[in-house]
Structures are given as structure tokens and as C-alpha cells.
Design a protein around this motif. Structure first.
Motif, PDB file in Angstrom:
ATOM      1  N   LEU A 152       0.831  -1.204   0.000  1.00  0.00           N
ATOM      2  CA  LEU A 152       0.000   0.000   0.000  1.00  0.00           C
ATOM      3  C   LEU A 152       0.865   1.252   0.000  1.00  0.00           C
ATOM      4  N   ASP A 153       0.312   2.328  -0.548  1.00  0.00           N
ATOM      5  CA  ASP A 153       1.044   3.602  -0.588  1.00  0.00           C
ATOM      6  C   ASP A 153       0.247   4.718   0.078  1.00  0.00           C
ATOM      7  N   ASP A 154      -0.734   4.341   0.890  1.00  0.00           N
ATOM      8  CA  ASP A 154      -1.603   5.311   1.563  1.00  0.00           C
ATOM      9  C   ASP A 154      -1.405   5.147   3.070  1.00  0.00           C
ATOM     10  N   ASP A 155      -0.835   6.158   3.722  1.00  0.00           N
ATOM     11  CA  ASP A 155      -0.520   6.056   5.148  1.00  0.00           C
ATOM     12  C   ASP A 155      -1.752   5.778   5.994  1.00  0.00           C
ATOM     13  N   GLN A 156      -2.857   6.469   5.700  1.00  0.00           N
ATOM     14  CA  GLN A 156      -4.070   6.264   6.497  1.00  0.00           C
ATOM     15  C   GLN A 156      -4.616   4.857   6.292  1.00  0.00           C
ATOM     16  N   ALA A 157      -4.545   4.354   5.074  1.00  0.00           N
ATOM     17  CA  ALA A 157      -5.016   2.996   4.807  1.00  0.00           C
ATOM     18  C   ALA A 157      -4.157   1.976   5.559  1.00  0.00           C
ATOM     19  N   ILE A 158      -2.844   2.207   5.587  1.00  0.00           N
ATOM     20  CA  ILE A 158      -1.949   1.305   6.320  1.00  0.00           C
ATOM     21  C   ILE A 158      -2.311   1.309   7.800  1.00  0.00           C
ATOM     22  N   ALA A 159      -2.444   2.493   8.376  1.00  0.00           N
ATOM     23  CA  ALA A 159      -2.726   2.608   9.815  1.00  0.00           C
ATOM     24  C   ALA A 159      -4.084   2.011  10.162  1.00  0.00           C
ATOM     25  N   SER A 160      -5.083   2.294   9.345  1.00  0.00           N
ATOM     26  CA  SER A 160      -6.442   1.836   9.645  1.00  0.00           C
ATOM     27  C   SER A 160      -6.549   0.317   9.528  1.00  0.00           C
ATOM     28  N   LEU A 161      -6.004  -0.224   8.459  1.00  0.00           N
ATOM     29  CA  LEU A 161      -6.093  -1.666   8.243  1.00  0.00           C
ATOM     30  C   LEU A 161      -5.256  -2.425   9.280  1.00  0.00           C
ATOM     31  N   TRP A 162      -4.120  -1.869   9.660  1.00  0.00           N
ATOM     32  CA  TRP A 162      -3.283  -2.501  10.682  1.00  0.00           C
ATOM     33  C   TRP A 162      -4.041  -2.640  11.993  1.00  0.00           C
ATOM     34  N   HIS A 163      -4.640  -1.556  12.478  1.00  0.00           N
ATOM     35  CA  HIS A 163      -5.325  -1.596  13.771  1.00  0.00           C
ATOM     36  C   HIS A 163      -6.538  -2.525  13.736  1.00  0.00           C
ATOM     37  N   ALA A 164      -7.326  -2.436  12.686  1.00  0.00           N
ATOM     38  CA  ALA A 164      -8.549  -3.251  12.614  1.00  0.00           C
ATOM     39  C   ALA A 164      -8.209  -4.743  12.518  1.00  0.00           C
ATOM     40  N   THR A 165      -7.239  -5.077  11.690  1.00  0.00           N
ATOM     41  CA  THR A 165      -6.900  -6.489  11.494  1.00  0.00           C
ATOM     42  C   THR A 165      -6.175  -7.049  12.707  1.00  0.00           C
ATOM     43  N   LEU A 166      -5.305  -6.251  13.320  1.00  0.00           N
ATOM     44  CA  LEU A 166      -4.603  -6.709  14.515  1.00  0.00           C
ATOM     45  C   LEU A 166      -5.599  -7.006  15.632  1.00  0.00           C
ATOM     46  N   ALA A 167      -6.593  -6.144  15.816  1.00  0.00           N
ATOM     47  CA  ALA A 167      -7.600  -6.388  16.851  1.00  0.00           C
ATOM     48  C   ALA A 167      -8.341  -7.692  16.588  1.00  0.00           C
TER      49      ALA A 167
END
Length: 765
Positions: free
Chosen positions: A675-690
Motif C-alpha cells: 500500500l502507498d496510503d498512510d491512512q489505509a496502512i494505519a487503519s487496516l493494521w489496527h482493525a486487522t490486529l484487533a
């Protein structure tokens, strides 16, 4: 009707909170004779009178306690009558310390604030006004019983008028140990960097300096603050430069809750916490206007740390800045004046407490020094809290909360525990109370090490405890472990080493009174494992002093140094992740980092590398994939900035795998690297990690048969993660437990060590 005499022994927060005058007034109203006095147990009283009058007294004791008083235990027994007794009186303190408790410092109460701003009152604009309902306690007290002679107020003999109030049970200042007035109390002084007094009213001069865009070092309850105008970008930038604090968020002080609403979202619960007697710094979610009005206070972060005035001097700073308004309406109106209130310490050092110490250590940071001559006995920083799902999440537990104990489910032998390297605290177990010291800090400076020893000594003095064991971390080279070794030899008691993550989970189980086996997720940056591994993403089964590691997060190979406590820049962690996934050439933003090629070679041949299961390192690696988190200027900066960028998202399907209790996050990482979108990286990381952590815990709960899941470690301070993870666990029928009375990070570790050590002692006996 025949008379009766009873003896009452009261334990709890009953010294220094107006409890004895309350007893005197209530007994007198009921027509009872007898006495009350402070004791080593708490408060002892004897009452004599008609049974009906005694019943009325008991009812008052249940329903009309002073605001700060709290009864933990009350024992009553009948005793013989005294025929010659004529009245009820307050007697001198007696007895060695056994169960007495010293109250924490308390914010200035409304009645004292009213007097402070009432022209003609003899304490008008007196910077040290207090009464039995407010003021300093813990930070001015040497030892118990809590009497003036045992505080730093001994240096200020009471004038005749104050003495009359102090001895009058009808007065609000009856035995208010820090009480004083302008005639007999402490004095303010404004000096330059060289200790020369500046002429005029010190508060007027301090505000003039602040209005010029300069900074002041201001002495408070448990230490100094560095203060500047929060709304002046130039003043804030200058303070950051002088303090060598380029990016770390700064706390601000506002006059009242209404003054905050233009900057932050403030719920009813958050407003209540801002106004509590403890007056912590409360982390509030920023509105867009916050970064426009205060661009350099918490740049790139989602929350702003805010507190309200809690000392008379802080109230007077606002009063003077507003032109000394009359009446009381100004206290409730929105106010645009905001002060930076940053702990006055240089990087790695503890907060400054002494006048001469302040001039020596802060003379390159502060332009002037607003001092007073009341000594600070115990340094105590501001507490920091946020409200998550209406429950407190403490990031730092200190002023206002310490030394109030954490109640335990079971009694046992006394223990001293000394925490670990980061966010050090000490804990003393006495009976069913756990006394956890104020936040000390990282043990990377001699003064901080000294502060830990002083805090431990002070707690032992206040509790009257002789430990039967000393507990510490598995790491042997840290100061806390070395001090523990020294004390165990000195006292000839066992030294008990407790694995880092066992202690993390033990702290949560201790505060929730859990005595049965429980599943635990220990999620942090680093803790030494039993195999000398760099742990930090562990699944454990905890049963008192027994702890089995039953799973962990997929490891990252990390170069040395940096595997342990030493932090690696997020870009290096991202390179390590890229190499682990075998994704080919580095992306340009990582390849451009100095030393990137050498790091690639080192990782490729695994020279001087070690695997780490740390979730904190995973956070750093994912943050390193973004454009804003390549380097860190303060601890956990990358994780905080990543959290601030995260928004709502659905978990990535197939983003993780669980096998043999291993949680494999590489599918998610592989997707994020594309991915090249910082917000997409941060959002998907938190949701999937949870979702991944929840799935992992649910499967382990089925295997182990337990429904209790304790969550601990610094990563549990991530509000985005916990807001998504906890509901998933609850929906699966599990009972997740998190730290509420202590921080989830290493600030609560000493409690877990003490809890485990006590149970180990009990098992051996």
C-alpha cells in the motif's frame, strides 16, 4: 436508659482529611462523651452514651463522612464505662504505624478558591491557602502519624490567629497540617537565573515574563513545571528547543472545562475527571481547531493532554493574566489564556524539586524562577489518564493518586518490589493493601536511580513494613535489579525474580482480585524471556506464581543493538520486516535512509541479529512503512502517530494465521507493504490486529477452558486497538480484564512482581 461505652478502630483514609473534627462534631451533636485520636492503625475513638445516641452516631459514620475520607475497615467492641467523663475531646496522636494511611495531594477546594479571590479575606491572593478538604499531603510529609511536626510545614510556626483555627474543632482548618496565612506561611520569590530576587509582586512579574513569550520554572506540589504561553508558537518552539524536546507532546493547563471545548471533544465523564480532586492530565480527542490554534503542542497526534488548576498559585496565574477580575463569574467563563505546564526536567532526569537544584539544572531552559520556601519532601509528577469506554486508562499514576493503595483480594506476607528499567515504580504489600509509588521514570540516569531508592524508602517508612522478600525483573543488570539484590542481602530475605510479562499480567489480575487461572495477552516493546529471548507478544496461562508461555506472535529478526530495551528507528524495523517477507528491493523511502544497504546485508546473513516476538516492534515496523514515522524523538512516538492516522476499517480477510498458538501476522504485513496510503496502512493494521488478537485469544480460551483474559503491556495503552479488541472478546463470551487503577505499561509492573512474589512465599511456607 442505661449507658454504654464502645471502642472503635477505624482504618482507611482517615488521617489528614478532617475525620477527627467530623467525629468531634458528630459526637457532640449526639450528646456523647469520649475521645478520638490518630493512631498507627488509623483512627481510634471511644464513645459513651445512650444506645439511641450511639446508633445515631453510627448512622452518621455511614452517611456523612468528609469528602476525602474513606473507611476500609471498622472494628467495634464494648468496654467499661467511665463515670467521671464530662465531654468528648480530641487527643494527641499515638502508636507506631501499622495500618494508617497518608492521603494524597488534593486540588484546592471550592471554598478555598472563594476565599482566595475575596478582597478583605485575610487569605486573599495567598498562594498557599488550604484546609482539611484540600492541599498538599503526600508531597510534604516525612512520616506518619500525619501531624504538622512530621511535615515540611514544621518550619512555619502558626501565628495566633491560625493557631486558634488549627485548635478549633469547629473550624474548617482544624488540624489542617499545611495551613498558614500571609503572616506565618511560606513566601513566594521571583528570581533570575543567578538567584537574584526580582523586585515587585512575584506573580505580576511571572505573568509579565509569560506575556513576553518567555518561560518560567514554577515550583508546585511535587516538583517544578516549565511554563509558557501555549497559544504563542514562538514561545512553545523556544521552550522545545531549550528543553531538547522536539516532538513529544506538551500538557496544557486551562482555567476551566469550558475553555477546552473549542479545542477538544469533552464528554461528561471527561469533564468530571478534569474536575476531580486528583486533577490529572486528561487526554482529550482534538478537534481540527486544536492544531490551528496550538500547532506545536501535540503535533501529529490525535489527543491533547489537558489539566485544570490544582494549586492556589496556578489559580493566581490566571487571575493576574486576566487583569485581576472581581467576583466569581470569571472562574466559570471560557478563557483563551492557556499555559504549557511541562514537567521541569531535562531529558532522562527526574522532575526537579529543590530551589537550588532548579537553578542549577534549569538555568538554560527557564528565564526566571517562581519559587517558594516550603520544601517538597517527595517528588511527584502529574498523573495522566484517558477515558476509554467510560473507564479510566492511566498512562502515569502519580500526584493525586499516590499513596492511595490498590486493594487486594488476599492477605499475605509483606513484600517490596522494584519494577524494571522503564517507567520504574516501587510497590510495598502490607496486608490486603498494595502501595504503589509514584511514577519515577527510566533508570538511565543516576538521579532517577536515586529517586527510585528514595521512593522505596519513603513507602517503607509510611507503611511501617519490614519486607519478607524483595522482587525484581529477570534482567540482572538494571539498577532496579541491582538494588533488589542489595536489599535482599541487607535484610537477609529472599530475592524473587519475576519474568517481565508474568508481572504485567499479574498486576492486572491483582487489581481485579482474580485468584483462579487466567489467560493473558502480554503486549509490549520488550521483556526478557526465560530463554533469554526478546519477548513482547506473548500468550500465557497464569495461575498465581505459576506462568506458562503457551504462544507468541510471529517473530521479527532484528539487528543488535535494538533487540532489547534500545529502540530501533522505525525505518530499520520496516527494513527488517521487508527482508523477512522477501519482497525484493526496498521501496525508495526506505532505500534512501543512510545505512539501509548495510542493514540489508546484515539481515540477509543474520549477523548480530536476534528474533523478537514483540508487538511493540511490529508497531514500529508498520509505522516505518509510512511517510510520517521513519524516526522517533520520544518513546513510542511512531506507534502514537500511527494510531493518530487510523480510521474505521474492516479487518483484512485472511490477514493472519493461528497454528499451535502462534499468531502469524505476515499475511497482513505483506498486504500493507504493497500500500502507498498512510491512512489505509494505519487503519487496516489496527482493525486487522484487533481481529487477529481476538481470534487468537478465543481459540486459546476454548483449549484452556478459562474465560478470563487479562491484557497488559504498553501496547494496551493504544486506544484504537483496545476500542476494537475488547468488544470482540466480550461478544465471544470472554471476560477481558485491563489495567484501570494502574498503567498497563511498566508503571504497573512492580505490583505484578510483588503479587507473584507473595504467592511464591505462601507456596513455600
Amino acid at each position: 436508659m442505661s449507658q454504654q461505652r464502645i471502642h472503635l478502630s477505624v482504618q482507611g483514609r482517615v488521617q489528614g482529611v478532617g475525620f477527627r473534627p467530623f467525629i468531634w462534631r458528630t459526637a457532640s451533636e449526639c450528646g456523647l462523651t469520649g475521645f478520638v485520636r490518630n493512631s498507627g492503625e488509623g483512627v481510634t475513638l471511644e464513645l459513651q452514651g445512650e444506645p439511641q445516641a450511639l446508633s445515631a452516631f453510627r448512622q452518621a459514620l455511614r452517611t456523612r463522612l468528609p469528602p476525602l475520607a474513606h473507611i476500609d475497615a471498622l472494628q467495634e467492641r464494648d468496654i467499661p464505662l467511665r463515670d467521671a467523663e464530662q465531654r468528648f475531646q480530641i487527643e494527641e496522636s499515638s502508636g507506631a504505624v501499622t495500618h494508617a494511611r497518608l492521603p494524597a495531594d488534593v486540588a484546592t477546594c471550592p471554598r478555598c478558591v472563594e476565599e482566595l479571590f475575596t478582597p478583605g479575606d485575610r487569605r486573599y491572593r495567598f498562594p498557599f491557602i488550604n484546609c482539611t478538604d484540600c492541599g498538599p499531603r503526600y508531597t510534604v510529609t516525612h512520616r506518619l502519624p500525619y501531624d504538622r511536626a512530621n511535615t515540611s510545614m514544621l518550619a512555619f510556626p502558626l501565628c495566633p490567629v491560625c493557631r486558634q483555627e488549627y485548635l478549633d474543632p469547629n473550624s474548617r482548618r482544624f488540624h489542617a497540617e499545611p495551613t498558614a496565612c500571609p503572616v506565618c506561611g511560606p513566601k513566594l520569590q521571583l528570581t533570575d537565573r543567578f538567584g537574584q530576587s526580582l523586585n515587585g509582586d512575584p506573580i505580576v512579574g511571572a505573568v509579565q515574563i509569560l506575556n513576553m513569550g518567555r518561560s518560567i520554572a514554577m515550583k508546585g506540589l511535587g516538583g517544578f513545571h516549565l511554563v509558557c504561553d501555549a497559544a504563542s508558537p514562538a514561545a512553545v518552539s523556544r521552550l522545545r528547543q531549550l528543553k531538547h524536546r522536539p516532538g513529544k507532546p506538551l500538557a496544557i493547563m486551562a482555567l476551566n472545562v469550558e475553555s477546552i471545548r473549542a479545542l477538544c471533544h469533552v464528554s461528561e465523564e471527561e469533564a468530571a475527571w478534569l474536575q476531580r480532586p486528583e486533577r490529572p492530565i486528561v487526554l482529550l480527542n482534538k478537534k481540527p481547531e486544536a492544531d490551528q490554534l496550538l500547532p506545536d503542542i501535540a503535533p501529529g497526534l490525535s489527543a491533547l493532554g489537558v489539566m485544570l488548576p490544582y494549586t492556589p498559585l496556578q489559580w493566581l496565574l490566571f487571575h493576574e493574566a486576566l487583569g485581576r477580575p472581581g467576583g466569581a463569574s470569571w472562574l466559570r467563563q471560557p478563557c483563551s489564556r492557556l499555559w504549557v505546564m511541562s514537567s521541569a526536567n531535562l531529558s532522562g532526569e527526574p522532575i526537579v524539586t529543590g530551589n537550588q537544584e532548579a537553578r542549577e539544572r534549569l538555568n538554560q531552559v527557564a528565564d526566571v524562577f517562581l519559587l517558594h520556601n516550603r520544601a517538597i519532601v517527595t517528588r511527584c509528577d502529574d498523573s495522566v489518564v484517558s477515558l476509554e469506554r467510560r473507564r479510566p486508562l492511566l498512562f502515569r499514576r502519580a500526584r493525586g493518586f499516590v499513596p492511595d493503595p490498590v486493594p487486594l483480594a488476599l492477605d499475605g506476607p509483606p513484600v517490596l518490589a522494584l519494577g524494571a528499567y522503564m517507567k520504574a515504580t516501587a510497590t510495598v504489600l502490607r496486608g490486603k493493601d498494595a502501595f504503589v509509588s509514584q511514577y519515577i521514570g527510566a533508570l538511565n540516569h543516576p538521579l532517577t536511580c536515586e529517586a527510585l531508592q528514595q521512593a522505596a524508602d519513603h513507602l517503607l517508612d509510611l507503611t511501617g513494613v519490614t519486607p519478607q522478600a524483595v522482587a525484581c525483573d529477570l534482567e540482572t543488570g538494571t539498577y532496579s535489579s541491582l538494588l533488589a539484590e542489595h536489599l535482599s542481602k541487607q535484610w537477609e530475605v529472599p530475592l524473587i525474580r519475576v519474568q517481565h510479562h508474568h508481572a504485567h499480567l499479574g498486576a492486572v489480575l491483582a487489581e481485579h482480585g482474580v485468584t483462579e487461572p487466567a489467560l493473558g495477552l502480554a503486549l509490549d516493546g520488550y521483556g526478557l524471556g526465560h530463554n533469554n529471548g526478546a519477548w513482547g507478544g506473548e500468550m500465557m496461562l497464569v495461575d498465581g506464581d505459576s506462568c506458562e508461555r503457551i504462544g507468541h506472535i510471529s517473530p521479527l529478526p532484528l539487528p543488535l543493538p535494538g533487540v532489547g530495551r534500545s529502540r530501533l528507528p522505525p525505518w530499520k524495523l520496516a527494513v527488517a520486516l521487508w527482508q523477512t517477507l522477501e519482497l525484493g528491493p526496498l521501496p525508495p523511502r526506505l532505500a534512501a535512509q543512510p545505512g539501509a544497504q548495510q542493514l540489508e546485508k546484515q539481515l540477509a546473513i543474520r549477523r548480530d541479529c536476534q528474533d523478537s516476538t514483540s508487538l511493540g516492534r511490529w508497531f514500529g515496523a508498520i509505522a516505518g512503512l509510512t511517510r510520517q514515522c521513519g524516526v522517533e524523538t520520544f518513546e513510542s512516538e511512531a506507534a502514537q502517530r500511527l494510531e493518530a492516522q487510523a480510521g474505521p476499517a474492516e479487518p483484512l480477510a485472511g490477514g493472519w494465521r493461528t497454528r499451535a498458538n502462534l499468531l502469524d501476522l505476515t499475511p497482513l504485513a505483506r498486504h500493507l507493504c504493497g500500500l502507498d496510503d498512510d491512512q489505509a496502512i494505519a487503519s487496516l493494521w489496527h482493525a486487522t490486529l484487533a481481529a487477529a488478537l481476538a481470534d487468537w485469544a478465543i481459540k486459546a480460551a476454548r483449549t484452556t477452558g478459562t474465560r478470563i483474559v487479562a491484557l497488559a503491556g504498553g501496547c494496551c495503552g493504544n486506544r484504537q486497538l483496545m476500542a476494537q479488541l475488547l468488544p470482540l472478546l466480550e461478544q465471544a463470551g470472554l471476560r477481558p480484564l485491563t489495567a484501570e487503577q494502574l498503567p498497563p505499561n511498566d508503571g504497573g509492573l512492580s505490583l505484578g512482581q510483588a503479587w507473584v512474589a507473595r504467592q511464591r512465599l505462601l507456596r513455600r511456607s
